[in-house]
Design a protein around this motif. Structure first.
Motif, PDB file in Angstrom:
ATOM      1  N   ASN A 145       0.812  -1.122  -0.023  1.00 46.63           N
ATOM      2  CA  ASN A 145       0.056  -0.156   0.129  1.00 46.63           C
ATOM      3  C   ASN A 145       0.927   1.399   0.048  1.00 46.63           C
ATOM      4  N   SER A 146       0.404   2.534  -0.283  1.00 42.24           N
ATOM      5  CA  SER A 146       0.892   3.541  -0.269  1.00 42.24           C
ATOM      6  C   SER A 146       2.253   3.479  -1.037  1.00 42.24           C
ATOM      7  N   LEU A 147       2.207   3.070  -2.199  1.00 44.78           N
ATOM      8  CA  LEU A 147       3.337   2.607  -3.033  1.00 44.78           C
ATOM      9  C   LEU A 147       4.034   4.046  -3.510  1.00 44.78           C
ATOM     10  N   LYS A 148       5.204   4.048  -3.472  1.00 44.51           N
ATOM     11  CA  LYS A 148       6.202   5.377  -3.979  1.00 44.51           C
ATOM     12  C   LYS A 148       7.181   4.870  -5.041  1.00 44.51           C
ATOM     13  N   PRO A 149       7.427   5.674  -5.872  1.00 45.15           N
ATOM     14  CA  PRO A 149       8.273   5.584  -7.103  1.00 45.15           C
ATOM     15  C   PRO A 149       9.680   4.873  -6.623  1.00 45.15           C
ATOM     16  N   GLU A 150      10.202   4.985  -5.556  1.00 41.04           N
ATOM     17  CA  GLU A 150      11.447   4.109  -5.123  1.00 41.04           C
ATOM     18  C   GLU A 150      11.161   2.602  -4.762  1.00 41.04           C
ATOM     19  N   ASP A 151       9.777   2.278  -4.828  1.00 45.44           N
ATOM     20  CA  ASP A 151       9.485   0.761  -4.583  1.00 45.44           C
ATOM     21  C   ASP A 151       9.423   0.209  -5.925  1.00 45.44           C
ATOM     22  N   THR A 152       9.810   0.889  -7.035  1.00 43.12           N
ATOM     23  CA  THR A 152       9.816   0.120  -8.471  1.00 43.12           C
ATOM     24  C   THR A 152      10.931  -0.736  -8.440  1.00 43.12           C
ATOM     25  N   ALA A 153      10.806  -1.790  -8.893  1.00 46.45           N
ATOM     26  CA  ALA A 153      12.040  -3.046  -8.688  1.00 46.45           C
ATOM     27  C   ALA A 153      11.313  -4.343  -9.378  1.00 46.45           C
ATOM     28  N   VAL A 154      12.221  -5.051  -9.499  1.00 48.24           N
ATOM     29  CA  VAL A 154      11.675  -6.566  -9.844  1.00 48.24           C
ATOM     30  C   VAL A 154      11.606  -7.233  -8.446  1.00 48.24           C
ATOM     31  N   TYR A 155      10.577  -7.919  -7.997  1.00 45.04           N
ATOM     32  CA  TYR A 155      10.072  -8.437  -6.744  1.00 45.04           C
ATOM     33  C   TYR A 155      10.365 -10.012  -6.837  1.00 45.04           C
ATOM     34  N   TYR A 156      11.232 -10.717  -5.940  1.00 44.38           N
ATOM     35  CA  TYR A 156      11.128 -11.976  -5.906  1.00 44.38           C
ATOM     36  C   TYR A 156      10.920 -12.692  -4.825  1.00 44.38           C
ATOM     37  N   CYS A 157      10.166 -13.837  -4.862  1.00 39.68           N
ATOM     38  CA  CYS A 157       9.795 -14.476  -3.677  1.00 39.68           C
ATOM     39  C   CYS A 157      10.960 -15.543  -3.286  1.00 39.68           C
ATOM     40  N   LYS A 158      11.134 -15.861  -2.305  1.00 41.82           N
ATOM     41  CA  LYS A 158      12.197 -16.895  -1.800  1.00 41.82           C
ATOM     42  C   LYS A 158      11.554 -17.601  -0.673  1.00 41.82           C
ATOM     43  N   VAL A 159      11.805 -19.142  -0.826  1.00 36.69           N
ATOM     44  CA  VAL A 159      11.253 -20.059   0.264  1.00 36.69           C
ATOM     45  C   VAL A 159      12.356 -20.773   0.553  1.00 36.69           C
ATOM     46  N   ARG A 160      12.336 -21.154   1.684  1.00 40.04           N
ATOM     47  CA  ARG A 160      13.376 -22.221   2.298  1.00 40.04           C
ATOM     48  C   ARG A 160      12.428 -23.599   2.546  1.00 40.04           C
ATOM     49  N   VAL A 161      12.576 -24.668   2.038  1.00 40.49           N
ATOM     50  CA  VAL A 161      11.940 -25.863   1.953  1.00 40.49           C
ATOM     51  C   VAL A 161      12.718 -27.001   2.839  1.00 40.49           C
ATOM     52  N   VAL A 162      12.175 -27.890   3.337  1.00 39.56           N
ATOM     53  CA  VAL A 162      12.783 -29.160   3.974  1.00 39.56           C
ATOM     54  C   VAL A 162      12.633 -30.221   3.085  1.00 39.56           C
ATOM     55  N   LEU A 163      13.809 -30.705   2.455  1.00 43.77           N
ATOM     56  CA  LEU A 163      13.737 -31.872   1.636  1.00 43.77           C
ATOM     57  C   LEU A 163      14.061 -33.274   2.301  1.00 43.77           C
ATOM     58  N   SER A 164      13.656 -34.381   1.907  1.00 42.88           N
ATOM     59  CA  SER A 164      13.839 -35.393   2.616  1.00 42.88           C
ATOM     60  C   SER A 164      14.864 -36.477   1.835  1.00 42.88           C
ATOM     61  N   ASN A 165      15.542 -37.268   2.625  1.00 37.95           N
ATOM     62  CA  ASN A 165      16.210 -38.300   2.143  1.00 37.95           C
ATOM     63  C   ASN A 165      17.443 -37.691   1.116  1.00 37.95           C
TER      64      ASN A 165
END
Length: 121
Positions: free
Chosen positions: A83-103
């Motif tokens: 919300n209340s976005l500003k010009p300085e918020d302009t960017a490429v947004y990436y999500c990052k997740v940390r998962v737990v793998l087995s075996n």
């Protein structure tokens, strides 16, 4: 082994709002941290917000009070309400997740493909 699909970016005027989504799928045991990062042209990638598996949340100072991160564990999805976005918020947004793998049991960090957010009049 982990597939992330982001959506919700676009062009918005200053003061406007956007909601980003990132859905995780694949062969993993569980998800720990889920977060959003952003990278503006000529700048390093920076943390925007992160929510841990236990629900603890941290934000960058620059977005506190304007952005809200949340997660739906049943849908394996993390959201970023901006919300209340500003010009300085302009960017490429990436999500990052940390998962737990087995075996064997181990953690793995995975990134989404990125979604462009442009704040301009």
């Amino acid at each position: 082994q982990v597939h992330l699909v982001e959506s919700g970016g676009g062009l918005v005027q200053p003061g406007g709002s956007l909601r980003l989504s990132c859905a995780a799928s694949g062969n993993f045991f569980s998800i720990n941290n889920m977060g959003w990062y952003r990278q503006a042209p000529g700048k390093q990638r920076e943390l925007v917000g992160v929510v841990t598996g236990s629900g603890n949340i941290n934000y960058a100072e620059s977005v506190k009070g304007r952005f809200t991160i949340s997660r739906d564990n049943a849908k394996k999805t993390v959201y970023l309400q901006m919300n209340s976005l500003k010009p300085e918020d302009t960017a490429v947004y990436y999500c990052k997740v940390r998962v737990v793998l087995s075996n064997p049991l181990r953690e793995s960090d995975d990134w989404g493909q990125g979604t462009q957010v442009t704040v301009s009049s």
